[in-house]
Design a protein around this motif. Structure first.
Motif, PDB file in Angstrom:
ATOM      1  N   GLU A   1       0.816  -1.204   0.000  1.00  0.00           N
ATOM      2  CA  GLU A   1       0.000   0.000   0.000  1.00  0.00           C
ATOM      3  C   GLU A   1       0.860   1.269   0.000  1.00  0.00           C
ATOM      4  O   GLU A   1       0.496   2.269  -0.620  1.00  0.00           O
ATOM      5  N   GLU A   2       1.993   1.215   0.691  1.00  0.00           N
ATOM      6  CA  GLU A   2       2.891   2.379   0.727  1.00  0.00           C
ATOM      7  C   GLU A   2       3.387   2.723  -0.675  1.00  0.00           C
ATOM      8  O   GLU A   2       3.561   3.912  -1.004  1.00  0.00           O
ATOM      9  N   GLU A   3       3.598   1.699  -1.499  1.00  0.00           N
ATOM     10  CA  GLU A   3       4.033   1.926  -2.884  1.00  0.00           C
ATOM     11  C   GLU A   3       2.914   2.549  -3.705  1.00  0.00           C
ATOM     12  O   GLU A   3       3.155   3.429  -4.547  1.00  0.00           O
ATOM     13  N   VAL A   4       1.688   2.102  -3.478  1.00  0.00           N
ATOM     14  CA  VAL A   4       0.541   2.686  -4.180  1.00  0.00           C
ATOM     15  C   VAL A   4       0.451   4.181  -3.873  1.00  0.00           C
ATOM     16  O   VAL A   4       0.280   5.009  -4.771  1.00  0.00           O
ATOM     17  N   ILE A   5       0.584   4.516  -2.596  1.00  0.00           N
ATOM     18  CA  ILE A   5       0.497   5.926  -2.185  1.00  0.00           C
ATOM     19  C   ILE A   5       1.640   6.733  -2.784  1.00  0.00           C
ATOM     20  O   ILE A   5       1.432   7.830  -3.320  1.00  0.00           O
ATOM     21  N   ARG A   6       2.849   6.190  -2.713  1.00  0.00           N
ATOM     22  CA  ARG A   6       4.017   6.915  -3.227  1.00  0.00           C
ATOM     23  C   ARG A   6       3.911   7.164  -4.734  1.00  0.00           C
ATOM     24  O   ARG A   6       4.110   8.289  -5.213  1.00  0.00           O
ATOM     25  N   ILE A   7       3.566   6.124  -5.475  1.00  0.00           N
ATOM     26  CA  ILE A   7       3.518   6.245  -6.932  1.00  0.00           C
ATOM     27  C   ILE A   7       2.393   7.172  -7.364  1.00  0.00           C
ATOM     28  O   ILE A   7       2.570   8.022  -8.245  1.00  0.00           O
ATOM     29  N   THR A   8       1.216   7.025  -6.756  1.00  0.00           N
ATOM     30  CA  THR A   8       0.097   7.867  -7.174  1.00  0.00           C
ATOM     31  C   THR A   8       0.301   9.326  -6.787  1.00  0.00           C
ATOM     32  O   THR A   8      -0.167  10.230  -7.496  1.00  0.00           O
ATOM     33  N   GLU A   9       1.004   9.576  -5.687  1.00  0.00           N
ATOM     34  CA  GLU A   9       1.328  10.970  -5.354  1.00  0.00           C
ATOM     35  C   GLU A   9       2.274  11.549  -6.401  1.00  0.00           C
ATOM     36  O   GLU A   9       2.083  12.686  -6.866  1.00  0.00           O
ATOM     37  N   GLU A  10       3.280  10.780  -6.783  1.00  0.00           N
ATOM     38  CA  GLU A  10       4.195  11.246  -7.828  1.00  0.00           C
ATOM     39  C   GLU A  10       3.443  11.485  -9.137  1.00  0.00           C
ATOM     40  O   GLU A  10       3.698  12.480  -9.839  1.00  0.00           O
ATOM     41  N   ASN A  11       2.517  10.578  -9.454  1.00  0.00           N
ATOM     42  CA  ASN A  11       1.721  10.742 -10.672  1.00  0.00           C
ATOM     43  C   ASN A  11       0.922  12.041 -10.636  1.00  0.00           C
ATOM     44  O   ASN A  11       0.852  12.774 -11.627  1.00  0.00           O
ATOM     45  N   ALA A  12       0.291  12.306  -9.487  1.00  0.00           N
ATOM     46  CA  ALA A  12      -0.547  13.496  -9.357  1.00  0.00           C
ATOM     47  C   ALA A  12       0.271  14.776  -9.477  1.00  0.00           C
ATOM     48  O   ALA A  12      -0.146  15.738 -10.128  1.00  0.00           O
ATOM     49  N   ARG A  13       1.433  14.786  -8.845  1.00  0.00           N
ATOM     50  CA  ARG A  13       2.291  15.960  -8.943  1.00  0.00           C
ATOM     51  C   ARG A  13       2.759  16.183 -10.384  1.00  0.00           C
ATOM     52  O   ARG A  13       2.810  17.310 -10.865  1.00  0.00           O
ATOM     53  N   ARG A  14       3.079  15.099 -11.055  1.00  0.00           N
ATOM     54  CA  ARG A  14       3.492  15.201 -12.457  1.00  0.00           C
ATOM     55  C   ARG A  14       2.327  15.672 -13.316  1.00  0.00           C
ATOM     56  O   ARG A  14       2.482  16.560 -14.163  1.00  0.00           O
ATOM     57  N   PHE A  15       1.153  15.089 -13.101  1.00  0.00           N
ATOM     58  CA  PHE A  15      -0.021  15.448 -13.899  1.00  0.00           C
ATOM     59  C   PHE A  15      -0.365  16.928 -13.754  1.00  0.00           C
ATOM     60  O   PHE A  15      -0.592  17.634 -14.744  1.00  0.00           O
ATOM     61  N   TYR A  16      -0.418  17.396 -12.502  1.00  0.00           N
ATOM     62  CA  TYR A  16      -0.789  18.792 -12.239  1.00  0.00           C
ATOM     63  C   TYR A  16       0.401  19.750 -12.261  1.00  0.00           C
ATOM     64  O   TYR A  16       0.223  20.951 -12.048  1.00  0.00           O
TER      65      TYR A  16
END
Length: 259
Positions: free
Chosen positions: A237-252
């Motif tokens: 789950e920690e990897e899910v949170i880390r990757i999706t946060e990075e994705n969101a920062r990149r997206f926005y």
């Protein structure tokens, strides 16, 4: 920390405890969120929330159900909002043939106009699409410009169409629906999606995950979505949170210095 990429905290469902709830999110592991406009009023509220809370950013746009209110003057106002430092996307915009509150041609016209506004201003796009799969895909294919960031909010279509959007480099908003027992099709999509294309979202106050289905949703409940993605992808789950946060920062296009 969890990044909720699509919330509606301007909604009246939060009138009684909005500030208490928002200020408690950090303790629940939520570090950042984007409040998304659905009409001119909620777009203005998104601007206000972004100005009031350091961890909130805003998106502005008019949902297909409300495009009848749009005109040149209001489109100019959206353009002015997009120049503000904490407004990070155009949305949510798109097509909705389920509720059919506006004529399809009018929906398509203003979807294209707002999509082009995003292209002109270099902004990401948040797409709402319901019962309008073919027309949405056609417009995205026609209007997508190189380098644009686009997300399919609350993705609900087939795996085959997801593959089409993946070829174009789109992102996919995944929220509480993933936890529903009848979400077999969405689970199949998530199993195949690269983690780098998944964004966590609530669409709160709507679409609360199991075991809160039918109740008011909020960003703290994204832990249930994280758990489901973790199980489907076979990663912690920690990897899910880390990757999706990075994705969101990149997206926005939000840097870590903007925490």
């Amino acid at each position: 920390m969890i990044f909720d990429t699509h919330a509606h905290y301007d909604d009246s469902a939060f009138d009684e405890d909005r500030d208490v709830l928002l200020t408690s999110l950090h303790e629940q592991g939520v570090g950042m969120l984007v409040n998304v406009g659905a009409d001119m009023e909620s777009s203005a509220c998104s601007v206000e929330l972004a100005e009031q809370y350091p961890f909130i950013y805003g998106a502005v746009g008019v949902h297909p159900d409300g495009v009848g209110e749009l005109n040149e003057e209001k489109l100019c106002r959206l353009r002015e909002y997009l120049a503000l430092p904490k407004i990070v996307a155009v949305g949510e915009i798109g097509l909705d043939y389920y509720w059919d509150k506006e004529q399809h041609d009018l929906q398509k016209e203003w979807f294209v106009r707002q999509f082009r506004l995003a292209a002109e201003t270099g902004m990401p796009v948040i797409i709402h699409s319901r019962e309008a799969a073919a027309d949405t895909l056609d417009i995205v294919k026609e209007e997508l410009q190189p380098g644009m960031h686009v997300v399919m909010h609350c993705y609900s279509y087939s795996l085959e169409q997801a593959r089409e959007y993946l070829k174009m480099g789109l992102y996919f908003g995944i929220g509480g629906v993933l936890t529903f027992k009848n979400a077999r099709k969405l689970k199949e999509v998530v199993e195949e999606l690269p983690m780098e294309r998944i964004l966590l979202e609530t669409d709160c106050p709507y679409l609360a995950p199991v075991p809160f289905r039918g109740k008011r949703n909020d960003s703290g409940k994204l832990t249930y979505v994280v758990h489901e993605i973790s199980a489907l992808k076979g990663i912690p789950e920690e990897e899910v949170i880390r990757i999706t946060e990075e994705n969101a920062r990149r997206f926005y296009r939000i840097g870590k210095e903007r925490r």
